[in-house]
Write a protein that holds these residues in place. Structure first.
Motif, PDB file in Angstrom:
ATOM      1  N   ILE A   2      64.402  41.059  63.796  1.00 33.17           N
ATOM      2  CA  ILE A   2      64.891  40.721  65.138  1.00 33.17           C
ATOM      3  C   ILE A   2      64.242  39.437  65.634  1.00 33.17           C
ATOM      4  O   ILE A   2      64.917  38.520  66.123  1.00 33.17           O
ATOM      5  CB  ILE A   2      64.619  41.877  66.126  1.00 33.17           C
ATOM      6  CG1 ILE A   2      65.458  43.095  65.749  1.00 33.17           C
ATOM      7  CG2 ILE A   2      64.930  41.442  67.559  1.00 33.17           C
ATOM      8  CD1 ILE A   2      65.082  44.353  66.503  1.00 33.17           C
ATOM      9  N   ILE A   3      62.927  39.358  65.521  1.00 31.37           N
ATOM     10  CA  ILE A   3      62.191  38.188  65.994  1.00 31.37           C
ATOM     11  C   ILE A   3      62.594  36.939  65.225  1.00 31.37           C
ATOM     12  O   ILE A   3      62.832  35.871  65.803  1.00 31.37           O
ATOM     13  CB  ILE A   3      60.671  38.429  65.869  1.00 31.37           C
ATOM     14  CG1 ILE A   3      60.232  39.544  66.827  1.00 31.37           C
ATOM     15  CG2 ILE A   3      59.887  37.160  66.157  1.00 31.37           C
ATOM     16  CD1 ILE A   3      58.842  40.069  66.557  1.00 31.37           C
ATOM     17  N   LEU A   4      62.702  37.074  63.914  1.00 33.82           N
ATOM     18  CA  LEU A   4      63.087  35.941  63.076  1.00 33.82           C
ATOM     19  C   LEU A   4      64.494  35.463  63.416  1.00 33.82           C
ATOM     20  O   LEU A   4      64.737  34.255  63.567  1.00 33.82           O
ATOM     21  CB  LEU A   4      63.009  36.340  61.600  1.00 33.82           C
ATOM     22  CG  LEU A   4      63.157  35.236  60.556  1.00 33.82           C
ATOM     23  CD1 LEU A   4      62.040  34.220  60.694  1.00 33.82           C
ATOM     24  CD2 LEU A   4      63.166  35.827  59.151  1.00 33.82           C
ATOM     25  N   GLY A   5      65.421  36.405  63.558  1.00 34.34           N
ATOM     26  CA  GLY A   5      66.803  36.048  63.883  1.00 34.34           C
ATOM     27  C   GLY A   5      66.925  35.392  65.241  1.00 34.34           C
ATOM     28  O   GLY A   5      67.612  34.365  65.389  1.00 34.34           O
ATOM     29  N   GLU A   6      66.242  35.946  66.248  1.00 32.17           N
ATOM     30  CA  GLU A   6      66.314  35.388  67.598  1.00 32.17           C
ATOM     31  C   GLU A   6      65.617  34.038  67.689  1.00 32.17           C
ATOM     32  O   GLU A   6      65.992  33.195  68.514  1.00 32.17           O
ATOM     33  CB  GLU A   6      65.689  36.370  68.595  1.00 32.17           C
ATOM     34  CG  GLU A   6      66.503  37.627  68.806  1.00 32.17           C
ATOM     35  CD  GLU A   6      65.860  38.595  69.775  1.00 32.17           C
ATOM     36  OE1 GLU A   6      66.564  39.519  70.232  1.00 32.17           O
ATOM     37  OE2 GLU A   6      64.667  38.434  70.077  1.00 32.17           O
ATOM     38  N   SER A   7      64.593  33.826  66.865  1.00 30.29           N
ATOM     39  CA  SER A   7      63.863  32.559  66.892  1.00 30.29           C
ATOM     40  C   SER A   7      64.675  31.429  66.273  1.00 30.29           C
ATOM     41  O   SER A   7      64.666  30.296  66.760  1.00 30.29           O
ATOM     42  CB  SER A   7      62.534  32.701  66.143  1.00 30.29           C
ATOM     43  OG  SER A   7      61.715  33.676  66.740  1.00 30.29           O
ATOM     44  N   ILE A   8      65.381  31.733  65.192  1.00 22.91           N
ATOM     45  CA  ILE A   8      66.147  30.703  64.483  1.00 22.91           C
ATOM     46  C   ILE A   8      67.525  30.501  65.094  1.00 22.91           C
ATOM     47  O   ILE A   8      67.991  29.369  65.268  1.00 22.91           O
ATOM     48  CB  ILE A   8      66.268  31.068  62.990  1.00 22.91           C
ATOM     49  CG1 ILE A   8      64.883  31.123  62.342  1.00 22.91           C
ATOM     50  CG2 ILE A   8      67.148  30.054  62.247  1.00 22.91           C
ATOM     51  CD1 ILE A   8      64.887  31.581  60.908  1.00 22.91           C
ATOM     52  N   PHE A   9      68.201  31.614  65.441  1.00 24.49           N
ATOM     53  CA  PHE A   9      69.563  31.543  65.987  1.00 24.49           C
ATOM     54  C   PHE A   9      69.542  32.007  67.442  1.00 24.49           C
ATOM     55  O   PHE A   9      69.777  33.175  67.735  1.00 24.49           O
ATOM     56  CB  PHE A   9      70.525  32.422  65.181  1.00 24.49           C
ATOM     57  CG  PHE A   9      70.450  32.200  63.702  1.00 24.49           C
ATOM     58  CD1 PHE A   9      71.067  31.112  63.112  1.00 24.49           C
ATOM     59  CD2 PHE A   9      69.754  33.077  62.887  1.00 24.49           C
ATOM     60  CE1 PHE A   9      70.995  30.903  61.744  1.00 24.49           C
ATOM     61  CE2 PHE A   9      69.687  32.888  61.518  1.00 24.49           C
ATOM     62  CZ  PHE A   9      70.304  31.783  60.950  1.00 24.49           C
ATOM     63  N   SER A  10      69.243  31.107  68.346  1.00 23.14           N
ATOM     64  CA  SER A  10      69.230  31.470  69.767  1.00 23.14           C
ATOM     65  C   SER A  10      70.661  31.678  70.248  1.00 23.14           C
ATOM     66  O   SER A  10      71.539  30.849  70.011  1.00 23.14           O
ATOM     67  CB  SER A  10      68.560  30.365  70.588  1.00 23.14           C
ATOM     68  OG  SER A  10      69.233  29.134  70.405  1.00 23.14           O
ATOM     69  N   ALA A  11      70.907  32.810  70.903  1.00 24.67           N
ATOM     70  CA  ALA A  11      72.263  33.148  71.352  1.00 24.67           C
ATOM     71  C   ALA A  11      72.181  33.926  72.660  1.00 24.67           C
ATOM     72  O   ALA A  11      71.155  34.529  72.986  1.00 24.67           O
ATOM     73  CB  ALA A  11      72.976  33.976  70.287  1.00 24.67           C
ATOM     74  N   SER A  34      72.708  37.482  64.888  1.00 23.82           N
ATOM     75  CA  SER A  34      71.434  36.829  64.567  1.00 23.82           C
ATOM     76  C   SER A  34      70.442  37.830  63.991  1.00 23.82           C
ATOM     77  O   SER A  34      69.613  37.479  63.146  1.00 23.82           O
ATOM     78  CB  SER A  34      70.843  36.162  65.814  1.00 23.82           C
ATOM     79  OG  SER A  34      70.341  37.115  66.737  1.00 23.82           O
ATOM     80  N   VAL A  35      70.511  39.084  64.441  1.00 27.59           N
ATOM     81  CA  VAL A  35      69.644  40.141  63.897  1.00 27.59           C
ATOM     82  C   VAL A  35      69.962  40.366  62.421  1.00 27.59           C
ATOM     83  O   VAL A  35      69.059  40.516  61.588  1.00 27.59           O
ATOM     84  CB  VAL A  35      69.807  41.450  64.701  1.00 27.59           C
ATOM     85  CG1 VAL A  35      69.063  42.600  64.028  1.00 27.59           C
ATOM     86  CG2 VAL A  35      69.308  41.271  66.125  1.00 27.59           C
ATOM     87  N   ILE A  36      71.254  40.379  62.087  1.00 29.61           N
ATOM     88  CA  ILE A  36      71.683  40.554  60.689  1.00 29.61           C
ATOM     89  C   ILE A  36      71.178  39.408  59.826  1.00 29.61           C
ATOM     90  O   ILE A  36      70.606  39.615  58.757  1.00 29.61           O
ATOM     91  CB  ILE A  36      73.219  40.668  60.608  1.00 29.61           C
ATOM     92  CG1 ILE A  36      73.695  41.948  61.286  1.00 29.61           C
ATOM     93  CG2 ILE A  36      73.688  40.633  59.148  1.00 29.61           C
ATOM     94  CD1 ILE A  36      75.200  42.056  61.440  1.00 29.61           C
ATOM     95  N   PHE A  37      71.373  38.174  60.315  1.00 27.48           N
ATOM     96  CA  PHE A  37      70.898  37.005  59.565  1.00 27.48           C
ATOM     97  C   PHE A  37      69.377  37.015  59.434  1.00 27.48           C
ATOM     98  O   PHE A  37      68.828  36.629  58.405  1.00 27.48           O
ATOM     99  CB  PHE A  37      71.359  35.706  60.241  1.00 27.48           C
ATOM    100  CG  PHE A  37      72.786  35.345  59.948  1.00 27.48           C
ATOM    101  CD1 PHE A  37      73.206  35.158  58.640  1.00 27.48           C
ATOM    102  CD2 PHE A  37      73.704  35.175  60.969  1.00 27.48           C
ATOM    103  CE1 PHE A  37      74.521  34.814  58.352  1.00 27.48           C
ATOM    104  CE2 PHE A  37      75.024  34.842  60.702  1.00 27.48           C
ATOM    105  CZ  PHE A  37      75.429  34.656  59.388  1.00 27.48           C
TER     106      PHE A  37
END
Length: 316
Positions: A238-247, A256-259
């Motif tokens: 979750i943290i990684l996805g939200e950090s890289i793909f802000s939405a 972004s969580v999936i990615f």
């Protein structure tokens, strides 16, 4: 990193994407620190594994594993809502209790098949000779296994992502989101916040248990230890996805969580397969250490990049 190793890492990343979506519901939408995940993941695997061991249809076994996770989530929510036990403590109580239950479930298969005289707990259950949801699509020589399994799991992930976003935009879904945002305000608006918490916890742990059910079918055995660190992996994704793909839109946030989950597993695979790291003694036993480092980097780097950009803008 070989192509087969890449596909294997992708497959595990997709499975944990389902788990991460479950963790996202409890931690992000409901603001509920839920440690039940470390027990509901192996619970789903244990129930599904038991059904497969007894010859039950794999799709039905996967469904039963998912339902088991839903019940675990309901128990955690019920302890919090009805008995007023703290959120974190409620999840710890259920997690501890489920450890013994999982051992019992894993030992039940051999007892029902008359392989053992008494019903005792077991830490694992072999499933190498059982049929799974992947079996009808895999060749006899298993040459296409590395492609079929990730593809089917990918279909699962897309279907769950679509259904979850559809649910979150319904009246109940919006009520659930409102409960997590401000429970007091939601209650003032006539929302049954207690029911929403229990519903959200059921969906969350159901998804996590579904991930466990799929995981044991790809690994060929159900084991009590597969749940160790599940909540950390989910939060890291979750943290990684939200950090890289802000939405900002919900469908983009869940995507972004999936990615994030896929990238997390690929980073782990690269770290474990790196020859330089192997030369200095880094191995599979350092998986949790690598996870901790990745979480710290995911938390710190975006903030540092923003500071660097702001300083650069001022100097310009």
């Amino acid at each position: 990193m070989s192509f087969e190793f890449f596909l294997g890492s992708l497959e595990i990343g997709l499975i944990y994407a389902i788990v991460s979506l479950g963790v996202f519901i409890s931690f992000r939408l409901l603001d509920f620190p839920d440690l039940t995940a470390d027990a509901s993941f192996p619970l789903g695997g244990a129930i599904c594994g038991l059904c497969l061991y007894l010859g039950i249809n794999p799709w039905l076994a996967t469904f039963f594993g998912t339902v088991g996770g839903c019940i675990a989530g309901i128990m955690t929510g019920w302890l919090y809502v009805r008995l007023n036990i703290l959120q974190l403590l409620s999840s710890i109580i259920v997690m501890i209790g489920l450890y013994s239950i999982n051992l019992r479930i894993l030992g039940l298969g051999k007892y029902l098949n008359d392989e053992m005289d008494t019903w005792v707990g077991s830490p694992n259950l072999p499933l190498l000779s059982t049929n799974t949801i992947f079996s009808p699509f895999i060749n006899e020589d298993a040459t296409n296994q590395y492609i079929v399994q990730p593809l089917l799991v990918f279909i699962f992930v897309i279907a769950i992502w679509f259904l979850l976003n559809a649910f979150l935009n319904t009246q109940k879904g919006l009520a659930l989101r409102a409960t997590g945002t401000n429970q007091r305000m939601a209650k003032a608006q006539g929302i049954a916040t207690g029911r929403m918490v229990i519903l959200g916890m059921a969906i969350s742990n159901g998804l996590i248990a579904l991930g466990g059910s799929l995981f044991i079918q790809t690994q060929g055995s159900a084991d009590i230890t597969i749940g160790v660190g599940t909540i950390v992996i989910g939060l890291a994704s979750i943290i990684l996805g939200e950090s890289i793909f802000s939405a900002k839109r919900m469908w983009a946030i869940t995507l972004s969580v999936i990615f994030g989950s896929i990238l997390y597993r690929l980073f782990i695979a690269i770290a474990l397969g790196n020859e330089l790291l192997k030369d200095i003694g880094i191995g599979s036993e350092d998986l949790n250490l690598i996870t901790a480092i990745l979480v710290v980097l995911a938390l710190v780097l975006p903030k540092q990049l923003k500071k660097w950009k702001s300083k650069r803008g001022k100097s310009a």
